[in-house]
Design a protein around this motif. Structure first.
Motif, PDB file in Angstrom:
ATOM      1  N   ARG A  50      88.516 -91.818   8.742  1.00 31.06           N
ATOM      2  CA  ARG A  50      87.160 -92.211   8.344  1.00 31.06           C
ATOM      3  C   ARG A  50      86.907 -93.663   8.748  1.00 31.06           C
ATOM      4  O   ARG A  50      87.729 -94.540   8.506  1.00 31.06           O
ATOM      5  N   TYR A  51      85.744 -93.886   9.329  1.00 29.69           N
ATOM      6  CA  TYR A  51      85.331 -95.222   9.760  1.00 29.69           C
ATOM      7  C   TYR A  51      83.923 -95.500   9.270  1.00 29.69           C
ATOM      8  O   TYR A  51      83.092 -94.596   9.184  1.00 29.69           O
ATOM      9  N   LEU A  52      83.651 -96.765   8.970  1.00 25.74           N
ATOM     10  CA  LEU A  52      82.303 -97.210   8.676  1.00 25.74           C
ATOM     11  C   LEU A  52      81.883 -98.145   9.802  1.00 25.74           C
ATOM     12  O   LEU A  52      82.549 -99.144  10.068  1.00 25.74           O
ATOM     13  N   LEU A  53      80.802 -97.793  10.454  1.00 25.11           N
ATOM     14  CA  LEU A  53      80.212 -98.635  11.489  1.00 25.11           C
ATOM     15  C   LEU A  53      79.019 -99.329  10.861  1.00 25.11           C
ATOM     16  O   LEU A  53      78.116 -98.669  10.335  1.00 25.11           O
ATOM     17  N   LEU A  54      79.038-100.645  10.880  1.00 23.02           N
ATOM     18  CA  LEU A  54      77.979-101.452  10.287  1.00 23.02           C
ATOM     19  C   LEU A  54      77.323-102.262  11.400  1.00 23.02           C
ATOM     20  O   LEU A  54      77.974-103.111  12.017  1.00 23.02           O
ATOM     21  N   ILE A  55      76.057-101.978  11.660  1.00 26.24           N
ATOM     22  CA  ILE A  55      75.333-102.683  12.723  1.00 26.24           C
ATOM     23  C   ILE A  55      74.120-103.363  12.118  1.00 26.24           C
ATOM     24  O   ILE A  55      73.355-102.745  11.372  1.00 26.24           O
ATOM     25  N   GLU A  56      73.940-104.630  12.459  1.00 27.39           N
ATOM     26  CA  GLU A  56      72.772-105.378  12.021  1.00 27.39           C
ATOM     27  C   GLU A  56      71.710-105.326  13.111  1.00 27.39           C
ATOM     28  O   GLU A  56      72.002-105.580  14.287  1.00 27.39           O
ATOM     29  N   TRP A  57      70.485-104.974  12.691  1.00 20.11           N
ATOM     30  CA  TRP A  57      69.328-104.901  13.581  1.00 20.11           C
ATOM     31  C   TRP A  57      68.234-105.825  13.053  1.00 20.11           C
ATOM     32  O   TRP A  57      68.129-106.026  11.837  1.00 20.11           O
ATOM     33  N   ASP A  58      67.394-106.327  13.950  1.00 18.18           N
ATOM     34  CA  ASP A  58      66.252-107.132  13.505  1.00 18.18           C
ATOM     35  C   ASP A  58      65.311-106.307  12.637  1.00 18.18           C
ATOM     36  O   ASP A  58      64.867-106.762  11.587  1.00 18.18           O
ATOM     37  N   THR A  59      65.000-105.080  13.081  1.00 19.50           N
ATOM     38  CA  THR A  59      64.082-104.213  12.350  1.00 19.50           C
ATOM     39  C   THR A  59      64.624-102.785  12.341  1.00 19.50           C
ATOM     40  O   THR A  59      65.459-102.424  13.179  1.00 19.50           O
ATOM     41  N   LEU A  60      64.119-101.976  11.430  1.00 20.55           N
ATOM     42  CA  LEU A  60      64.482-100.567  11.385  1.00 20.55           C
ATOM     43  C   LEU A  60      64.105 -99.877  12.693  1.00 20.55           C
ATOM     44  O   LEU A  60      64.870 -99.085  13.237  1.00 20.55           O
ATOM     45  N   GLU A  61      62.932-100.210  13.230  1.00 17.93           N
ATOM     46  CA  GLU A  61      62.454 -99.592  14.460  1.00 17.93           C
ATOM     47  C   GLU A  61      63.317 -99.954  15.665  1.00 17.93           C
ATOM     48  O   GLU A  61      63.402 -99.171  16.616  1.00 17.93           O
ATOM     49  N   ASP A  62      63.949-101.127  15.646  1.00 17.80           N
ATOM     50  CA  ASP A  62      64.863-101.473  16.747  1.00 17.80           C
ATOM     51  C   ASP A  62      65.961-100.431  16.859  1.00 17.80           C
ATOM     52  O   ASP A  62      66.396-100.083  17.950  1.00 17.80           O
ATOM     53  N   HIS A  63      66.414 -99.907  15.723  1.00 17.05           N
ATOM     54  CA  HIS A  63      67.446 -98.874  15.762  1.00 17.05           C
ATOM     55  C   HIS A  63      66.854 -97.486  15.965  1.00 17.05           C
ATOM     56  O   HIS A  63      67.237 -96.772  16.880  1.00 17.05           O
ATOM     57  N   THR A  64      65.905 -97.106  15.093  1.00 18.13           N
ATOM     58  CA  THR A  64      65.428 -95.724  15.073  1.00 18.13           C
ATOM     59  C   THR A  64      64.556 -95.344  16.263  1.00 18.13           C
ATOM     60  O   THR A  64      64.529 -94.182  16.658  1.00 18.13           O
ATOM     61  N   VAL A  65      63.865 -96.314  16.847  1.00 20.70           N
ATOM     62  CA  VAL A  65      62.995 -96.040  17.993  1.00 20.70           C
ATOM     63  C   VAL A  65      63.564 -96.681  19.254  1.00 20.70           C
ATOM     64  O   VAL A  65      63.890 -95.998  20.224  1.00 20.70           O
ATOM     65  N   GLY A  66      63.696 -98.007  19.222  1.00 25.89           N
ATOM     66  CA  GLY A  66      64.123 -98.734  20.415  1.00 25.89           C
ATOM     67  C   GLY A  66      65.469 -98.302  20.963  1.00 25.89           C
ATOM     68  O   GLY A  66      65.653 -98.199  22.172  1.00 25.89           O
ATOM     69  N   PHE A  67      66.422 -98.046  20.090  1.00 25.78           N
ATOM     70  CA  PHE A  67      67.741 -97.617  20.539  1.00 25.78           C
ATOM     71  C   PHE A  67      67.867 -96.096  20.582  1.00 25.78           C
ATOM     72  O   PHE A  67      68.214 -95.518  21.608  1.00 25.78           O
ATOM     73  N   ARG A  68      67.582 -95.435  19.475  1.00 24.38           N
ATOM     74  CA  ARG A  68      67.822 -93.985  19.375  1.00 24.38           C
ATOM     75  C   ARG A  68      66.990 -93.172  20.367  1.00 24.38           C
ATOM     76  O   ARG A  68      67.383 -92.094  20.757  1.00 24.38           O
ATOM     77  N   GLN A  69      65.838 -93.695  20.774  1.00 23.53           N
ATOM     78  CA  GLN A  69      64.976 -92.965  21.700  1.00 23.53           C
ATOM     79  C   GLN A  69      65.066 -93.515  23.124  1.00 23.53           C
ATOM     80  O   GLN A  69      64.202 -93.239  23.945  1.00 23.53           O
ATOM     81  N   SER A  70      66.137 -94.251  23.407  1.00 20.60           N
ATOM     82  CA  SER A  70      66.315 -94.825  24.743  1.00 20.60           C
ATOM     83  C   SER A  70      67.519 -94.193  25.441  1.00 20.60           C
ATOM     84  O   SER A  70      68.347 -93.549  24.792  1.00 20.60           O
ATOM     85  N   PRO A  71      67.646 -94.410  26.741  1.00 21.79           N
ATOM     86  CA  PRO A  71      68.822 -93.917  27.465  1.00 21.79           C
ATOM     87  C   PRO A  71      70.133 -94.521  26.956  1.00 21.79           C
ATOM     88  O   PRO A  71      71.198 -93.933  27.147  1.00 21.79           O
ATOM     89  N   LEU A  72      70.069 -95.677  26.303  1.00 19.89           N
ATOM     90  CA  LEU A  72      71.280 -96.293  25.760  1.00 19.89           C
ATOM     91  C   LEU A  72      71.957 -95.383  24.741  1.00 19.89           C
ATOM     92  O   LEU A  72      73.181 -95.354  24.651  1.00 19.89           O
ATOM     93  N   PHE A  73      71.167 -94.637  23.971  1.00 17.76           N
ATOM     94  CA  PHE A  73      71.753 -93.758  22.960  1.00 17.76           C
ATOM     95  C   PHE A  73      72.625 -92.685  23.600  1.00 17.76           C
ATOM     96  O   PHE A  73      73.727 -92.397  23.116  1.00 17.76           O
ATOM     97  N   ALA A  74      72.173 -92.121  24.709  1.00 15.47           N
ATOM     98  CA  ALA A  74      72.980 -91.107  25.415  1.00 15.47           C
ATOM     99  C   ALA A  74      74.267 -91.726  25.948  1.00 15.47           C
ATOM    100  O   ALA A  74      75.336 -91.101  25.896  1.00 15.47           O
ATOM    101  N   GLU A  75      74.192 -92.952  26.446  1.00 11.77           N
ATOM    102  CA  GLU A  75      75.403 -93.655  26.922  1.00 11.77           C
ATOM    103  C   GLU A  75      76.389 -93.841  25.774  1.00 11.77           C
ATOM    104  O   GLU A  75      77.593 -93.609  25.919  1.00 11.77           O
ATOM    105  N   TRP A  76      75.867 -94.285  24.630  1.00 12.93           N
ATOM    106  CA  TRP A  76      76.684 -94.523  23.438  1.00 12.93           C
ATOM    107  C   TRP A  76      77.374 -93.242  22.976  1.00 12.93           C
ATOM    108  O   TRP A  76      78.578 -93.212  22.752  1.00 12.93           O
TER     109      TRP A  76
END
Length: 101
Positions: A50-76
């Motif tokens: 079990r692991y906990l990944l803790l990531i700090e983002w400027d805004t919720l949308e930076d993660h949920t939209v900017g990252f999760r809906q980008s090609p970077l998410f598929a790379e990750w």
């Protein structure tokens, strides 16, 4: 600042390979995402898969939209996804109380 908390379960015996992969993914993919501030990975003691990944983002949308809906998410997911024993449980938090040391 928003804290992403991802509870990750991996297949038994894959800790060393997973830790290398998640470090590589953080350094080569997540750091390129808009709004990324920093990350930590905590390893379970009682449950070593079990692991906990803790990531700090400027805004919720930076993660949920900017990252999760980008090609970077598929790379990750291509880097870390093969280690998942189950889909990670992801939640977001904001600061409630701060007690400086």
């Amino acid at each position: 600042m928003i804290l992403e908390h991802a509870d990750i379960r991996i297949a038994p015996g894959q800790q060393a390979a997973f830790e290398e992969a998640i470090q590589r993914g953080l350094k080569t993919v997540i750091t390129r995402a808009q709004g990324f501030r920093g990350a930590k990975v905590q390893r379970g003691i009682e449950q070593p898969e079990r692991y906990l990944l803790l990531i700090e983002w400027d805004t919720l949308e930076d993660h949920t939209v900017g990252f999760r809906q980008s090609p970077l998410f598929a790379e990750w997911r291509a880097i870390v996804g093969p280690f998942f024993a189950a889909p990670p449980v992801v939640e977001h938090f904001q600061l409630g109380v701060d007690v400086p040391v």
